[in-house]
Write an enzyme that holds these catalytic residues in place. Structure first.
Site, PDB file in Angstrom:
ATOM      1  N   ASP A  25       3.172  -9.474  -0.777  1.00 12.02           N
ATOM      2  CA  ASP A  25       3.858  -8.310  -0.047  1.00 12.02           C
ATOM      3  C   ASP A  25       3.227  -6.983   0.409  1.00 12.02           C
ATOM      4  OD1 ASP A  25       5.950  -7.940   0.028  1.00 12.02           O
ATOM      5  OD2 ASP A  25       6.700  -6.650  -1.905  1.00 12.02           O
ATOM      6  N   HIS A  42       1.778 -10.056   9.410  1.00 10.80           N
ATOM      7  CA  HIS A  42       1.588 -11.700   8.296  1.00 10.80           C
ATOM      8  C   HIS A  42       0.697 -12.675   8.706  1.00 10.80           C
ATOM      9  CE1 HIS A  42       5.120 -11.350   7.091  1.00 10.80           C
ATOM     10  NE2 HIS A  42       6.042 -11.020   8.477  1.00 10.80           N
ATOM     11  N   LEU A 136     -10.141 -27.095  -6.282  1.00 13.26           N
ATOM     12  CA  LEU A 136      -9.065 -25.878  -6.679  1.00 13.26           C
ATOM     13  C   LEU A 136      -7.760 -26.475  -6.375  1.00 13.26           C
ATOM     14  CD1 LEU A 136      -8.513 -22.772  -7.055  1.00 13.26           C
ATOM     15  CD2 LEU A 136      -8.577 -22.589  -4.519  1.00 13.26           C
TER      16      LEU A 136
HETATM   17  C1  IPE Z   1       8.704 -11.712  -2.430  1.00 13.57           C
HETATM   18  O1  IPE Z   1       8.548 -11.169  -1.270  1.00 13.57           O
HETATM   19  C2  IPE Z   1       8.404 -13.292  -1.229  1.00 13.57           C
HETATM   20  C3  IPE Z   1       7.195 -12.850  -0.716  1.00 13.57           C
HETATM   21  C4  IPE Z   1       6.185 -12.416  -1.449  1.00 13.57           C
HETATM   22  C5  IPE Z   1       7.104 -14.502   0.055  1.00 13.57           C
HETATM   23  P1  IPE Z   1       9.589 -10.268  -0.994  1.00 13.57           P
HETATM   24  O2  IPE Z   1       9.320  -8.981  -0.152  1.00 13.57           O
HETATM   25  O3  IPE Z   1      11.001 -11.538  -0.092  1.00 13.57           O
HETATM   26  O4  IPE Z   1      10.608  -9.044  -2.170  1.00 13.57           O
HETATM   27  P2  IPE Z   1      11.323  -7.974  -1.792  1.00 13.57           P
HETATM   28  O5  IPE Z   1      12.552  -7.958  -1.164  1.00 13.57           O
HETATM   29  O6  IPE Z   1      10.807  -6.603  -1.754  1.00 13.57           O
HETATM   30  O7  IPE Z   1      12.302  -8.257  -3.317  1.00 13.57           O
HETATM   31  C1  IPE Z   2       5.335 -10.303   2.530  1.00  7.85           C
HETATM   32  O1  IPE Z   2       4.871  -9.320   3.099  1.00  7.85           O
HETATM   33  C2  IPE Z   2       5.396 -11.328   2.803  1.00  7.85           C
HETATM   34  C3  IPE Z   2       6.504 -12.134   2.812  1.00  7.85           C
HETATM   35  C4  IPE Z   2       7.402 -12.163   2.364  1.00  7.85           C
HETATM   36  C5  IPE Z   2       6.992 -13.315   3.571  1.00  7.85           C
HETATM   37  P1  IPE Z   2       6.572  -8.349   3.718  1.00  7.85           P
HETATM   38  O2  IPE Z   2       6.696  -9.425   4.855  1.00  7.85           O
HETATM   39  O3  IPE Z   2       7.281  -8.300   3.028  1.00  7.85           O
HETATM   40  O4  IPE Z   2       6.507  -6.769   3.957  1.00  7.85           O
HETATM   41  P2  IPE Z   2       7.038  -5.281   3.655  1.00  7.85           P
HETATM   42  O5  IPE Z   2       8.049  -5.784   1.863  1.00  7.85           O
HETATM   43  O6  IPE Z   2       7.735  -5.420   4.423  1.00  7.85           O
HETATM   44  O7  IPE Z   2       5.921  -4.683   3.960  1.00  7.85           O
HETATM   45 MG    MG Z   3       8.192  -7.286   1.353  1.00  7.12          MG
END
Ligand code: IPE
Ligand code: IPE
Ligand code: MG
Length: 249
Positions: A25, A42, A136
């Protein structure tokens, strides 16, 4: 090395978790911080992931699961969703050979067949190319949701019961586990010993809800693209010092 030291080292190695799962995240916040597009965030996240896979393999972790796209992530803009799958295709195209050479076996947890077609094709190529590997086990949770996974298992079990192939009285925890994405269809992946979430958020966000029952949890303030193999290794090693009780005393 002295016999004692050797023994300590062996013990530490034995405690390397068999299965580490990561909620990657913070890509969006990383992008904001660097004044670039979310997709660039990303992309930076994919680069971080590559390095973590390598380190996990070197450390002797057997199963690594990463949360790449949740069933709730469809709520994001079409541009971001499309961009994430586009990156996935690009990543598979550029990395598949190396993953295969390193004996990595790729599996997908989630309803990947309902993602864009080009991404499905690229995923299927990765699954097929690495299907006989036994180094792995690298699992990508893609279009994955824990509640969706448990609901799907319940539906499968209900169908078997209607067909008379299973007696409702015989449905056990093992039966439920068997019909999850981590069950038979993916070679019975053990529950994660350790789940790491980056970016300072401390919640499950629908990740491995059944499987996390006794997982150790670790949280890092690093945004995912900044998460280094060194930090990963430190967290994993600190897991060795934790006492897991599984409800016993
Ligand atoms: C969880 O992260 C999903 C992934 C890392 C793919 P999100 O950013 O989507 O989760 P919330 O919305 O903060 O709970
Ligand atoms: C996690 O990073 C990746 C996915 C959920 C695909 P985020 O895109 O949720 O990053 P933040 O939480 O907005 O910083
Ligand atoms: Mg996020």
């Amino acid at each position: 090395m002295s016999a004692d030291k050797e023994k300590d080292k062996m013990e530490a190695q034995n405690k390397i978790p068999r299965h580490v799962a990561i909620i990657m995240d913070g890509n969006g916040r990383w992008a904001q911080k660097h004044n670039v597009s979310r997709i660039s965030g990303h992309n930076a996240g994919m680069l971080a992931m590559k390095e973590i896979i390598k380190r996990a393999d070197i450390m002797g972790i057997k199963y690594l699961t990463v949360y790449a796209f949740s069933t709730e992530n469809w709520k994001r803009s079409a541009e971001e969703v499309g961009g994430i799958f586009g990156l996935l295709v690009k990543y598979v195209a550029s990395e598949l050979r190396e993953l295969d050479e390193n004996n990595v076996k790729v599996s997908i947890l989630g309803d990947y067949k309902s993602i864009p077609r080009s991404a499905v094709a690229s995923i299927e190529k990765a699954l097929d190319t690495t299907k006989d590997n036994d180094g792995l086990f690298f699992n990508i949770a893609l279009n994955y949701g824990g509640r969706q996974e448990i609901t799907r298992a319940a539906r499968k079990i209900a169908k078997l019961a209607i067909q008379g192939l299973i007696n409702p009285e015989d449905v056990s925890e093992d039966t439920v586990s068997e019909y999850l994405y981590t069950g038979e269809e993916n070679g019975n992946i053990p529950d994660p010993d350790l789940i790491i979430r980056t970016s300072g958020e401390e919640r499950m966000s629908n990740f491995l809800l059944w499987q996390c029952a006794y997982s150790e949890l670790a949280f890092s303030d690093s945004l995912w693209p900044d998460f280094t193999p060194e930090e990963f290794e430190t967290i994993v090693r600190s897991y060795a010092g934790r006492e897991r009780r599984f409800g016993g005393r």
